[in-house]
Design a protein around this motif. Structure first.
Motif, PDB file in Angstrom:
ATOM      1  N   ASP A  95       0.834  -1.205   0.000  1.00 39.51           N
ATOM      2  CA  ASP A  95       0.000   0.000   0.000  1.00 39.51           C
ATOM      3  C   ASP A  95       0.867   1.253   0.000  1.00 39.51           C
ATOM      4  N   ALA A  96       1.960   1.232   0.764  1.00 40.32           N
ATOM      5  CA  ALA A  96       2.856   2.389   0.836  1.00 40.32           C
ATOM      6  C   ALA A  96       3.518   2.643  -0.523  1.00 40.32           C
ATOM      7  N   ARG A  97       3.951   1.577  -1.199  1.00 41.03           N
ATOM      8  CA  ARG A  97       4.584   1.751  -2.520  1.00 41.03           C
ATOM      9  C   ARG A  97       3.564   2.214  -3.556  1.00 41.03           C
ATOM     10  N   ILE A  98       2.340   1.678  -3.490  1.00 45.91           N
ATOM     11  CA  ILE A  98       1.287   2.122  -4.413  1.00 45.91           C
ATOM     12  C   ILE A  98       0.982   3.593  -4.171  1.00 45.91           C
ATOM     13  N   GLY A  99       0.831   3.979  -2.909  1.00 46.41           N
ATOM     14  CA  GLY A  99       0.553   5.379  -2.583  1.00 46.41           C
ATOM     15  C   GLY A  99       1.635   6.312  -3.084  1.00 46.41           C
ATOM     16  N   ALA A 100       2.898   5.929  -2.885  1.00 43.69           N
ATOM     17  CA  ALA A 100       4.014   6.763  -3.348  1.00 43.69           C
ATOM     18  C   ALA A 100       3.999   6.891  -4.867  1.00 43.69           C
ATOM     19  N   ARG A 101       3.698   5.791  -5.556  1.00 41.62           N
ATOM     20  CA  ARG A 101       3.655   5.838  -7.027  1.00 41.62           C
ATOM     21  C   ARG A 101       2.505   6.711  -7.507  1.00 41.62           C
ATOM     22  N   THR A 137      -2.668   0.113 -17.470  1.00 43.43           N
ATOM     23  CA  THR A 137      -3.438  -1.007 -16.939  1.00 43.43           C
ATOM     24  C   THR A 137      -3.116  -1.114 -15.449  1.00 43.43           C
ATOM     25  N   MET A 138      -3.954  -1.817 -14.721  1.00 40.69           N
ATOM     26  CA  MET A 138      -3.689  -2.011 -13.298  1.00 40.69           C
ATOM     27  C   MET A 138      -2.379  -2.773 -13.115  1.00 40.69           C
ATOM     28  N   SER A 139      -2.131  -3.739 -13.992  1.00 40.92           N
ATOM     29  CA  SER A 139      -0.887  -4.503 -13.884  1.00 40.92           C
ATOM     30  C   SER A 139       0.333  -3.623 -14.108  1.00 40.92           C
ATOM     31  N   GLN A 140       0.236  -2.682 -15.048  1.00 41.28           N
ATOM     32  CA  GLN A 140       1.347  -1.759 -15.265  1.00 41.28           C
ATOM     33  C   GLN A 140       1.616  -0.965 -13.995  1.00 41.28           C
ATOM     34  N   LEU A 141       0.552  -0.419 -13.408  1.00 38.90           N
ATOM     35  CA  LEU A 141       0.714   0.373 -12.199  1.00 38.90           C
ATOM     36  C   LEU A 141       1.339  -0.472 -11.095  1.00 38.90           C
ATOM     37  N   LEU A 142       0.812  -1.675 -10.891  1.00 39.09           N
ATOM     38  CA  LEU A 142       1.347  -2.523  -9.830  1.00 39.09           C
ATOM     39  C   LEU A 142       2.774  -2.962 -10.123  1.00 39.09           C
ATOM     40  N   SER A 143       3.106  -3.171 -11.405  1.00 40.86           N
ATOM     41  CA  SER A 143       4.477  -3.568 -11.730  1.00 40.86           C
ATOM     42  C   SER A 143       5.449  -2.419 -11.497  1.00 40.86           C
ATOM     43  N   GLU A 144       4.957  -1.188 -11.562  1.00 36.34           N
ATOM     44  CA  GLU A 144       5.822  -0.024 -11.339  1.00 36.34           C
ATOM     45  C   GLU A 144       6.222   0.125  -9.872  1.00 36.34           C
ATOM     46  N   VAL A 145       5.531  -0.568  -8.981  1.00 37.69           N
ATOM     47  CA  VAL A 145       5.898  -0.494  -7.568  1.00 37.69           C
ATOM     48  C   VAL A 145       6.684  -1.734  -7.143  1.00 37.69           C
ATOM     49  N   GLU A 146       6.942  -2.615  -8.075  1.00 34.73           N
ATOM     50  CA  GLU A 146       7.737  -3.802  -7.810  1.00 34.73           C
ATOM     51  C   GLU A 146       9.180  -3.548  -8.219  1.00 34.73           C
ATOM     52  N   ARG A 177      -1.103   8.586   0.853  1.00 33.72           N
ATOM     53  CA  ARG A 177      -0.379   8.484   2.126  1.00 33.72           C
ATOM     54  C   ARG A 177      -0.482   7.086   2.728  1.00 33.72           C
ATOM     55  N   ALA A 178      -1.119   6.155   2.003  1.00 33.81           N
ATOM     56  CA  ALA A 178      -1.299   4.764   2.441  1.00 33.81           C
ATOM     57  C   ALA A 178      -2.055   4.686   3.766  1.00 33.81           C
TER      58      ALA A 178
END
Length: 190
Positions: free
Chosen positions: A10-16, A67-76, A47-48
């Motif tokens: 959640d913190a990495r998603i929020g930061a992205r 895509t959602m996968s793109q967004l999630l892959s950007e935090v990996e 702010r998660a």
């Protein structure tokens, strides 16, 4: 408000999400107007303080053309060519119980990805728009039953069925039960 530390994902998603908004030069108010999500929800997600739902992420992906996968892959971390089962990122929408495993995450230079989805009995997720118009999806139902609505057309699926579609408008995924629905979703960006 949370008193414990936020979930690391959640913190990495929020930061992205905050980074993407800043890159576009948008205020929270401008992003709220573009996405239809309240300023307070956007702020809390960045702010998660809350765990973003699939619907929230879908709206933001639409605004950012991802895509959602793109967004999630950007935090990996940088994705490797071989993704071991133990390393596949799992994300859960706690509000709906939707569980999403990124089996073959989005990767630079590739247009396709594979996602495993699980919906519990009674789960009902509606997206008001695709994250990217014209997104190609192939949904192969492995277990259970699932009703997928694309635009005005409803498709009841049983185990083994495969639904192929290009997504331009709203979609809805409902698991009537009695058991969970488990499926593989192949996503191909236009």
């Amino acid at each position: 408000m949370r008193t414990e530390l936020p979930d690391p994902v959640d913190a990495r998603i929020g930061a992205r999400l905050a980074e993407l908004r800043a890159r576009h030069g948008w205020s929270l108010g401008e992003l709220a107007e573009r996405s239809g999500v309240s300023r307070s929800t956007l702020s809390r997600a960045e702010r998660a303080e809350i765990s973003a739902t699939a619907t929230l992420l879908n709206r933001l992906c639409h605004v950012y053309g991802r895509t959602m996968s793109q967004l999630l892959s950007e935090v990996e971390a940088e994705p490797a060519p071989l993704v071991r089962a133990a390393e596949q990122q799992v994300w859960q929408d706690r509000a709906s119980g939707f569980v999403r495993r990124s089996v073959s995450p989005a990767h630079a230079g590739l247009r396709g990805e594979l996602v495993e989805g699980r919906l519990g009995p009674g789960a009902d997720i509606a997206y008001d728009r695709p994250p990217v118009p014209g997104l190609e999806q192939h949904l192969w139902l492995l277990e259970g039953t699932l009703e997928v609505t694309a635009g005005d057309t409803s498709h009841p699926l049983a185990a083994g069925d495969c639904l192929r579609m290009r997504v331009y408008g709203p979609t809805r995924f409902c698991c009537p039960g009695p058991g969970e629905a488990r499926y593989v979703l192949a996503v191909v960006r236009p």
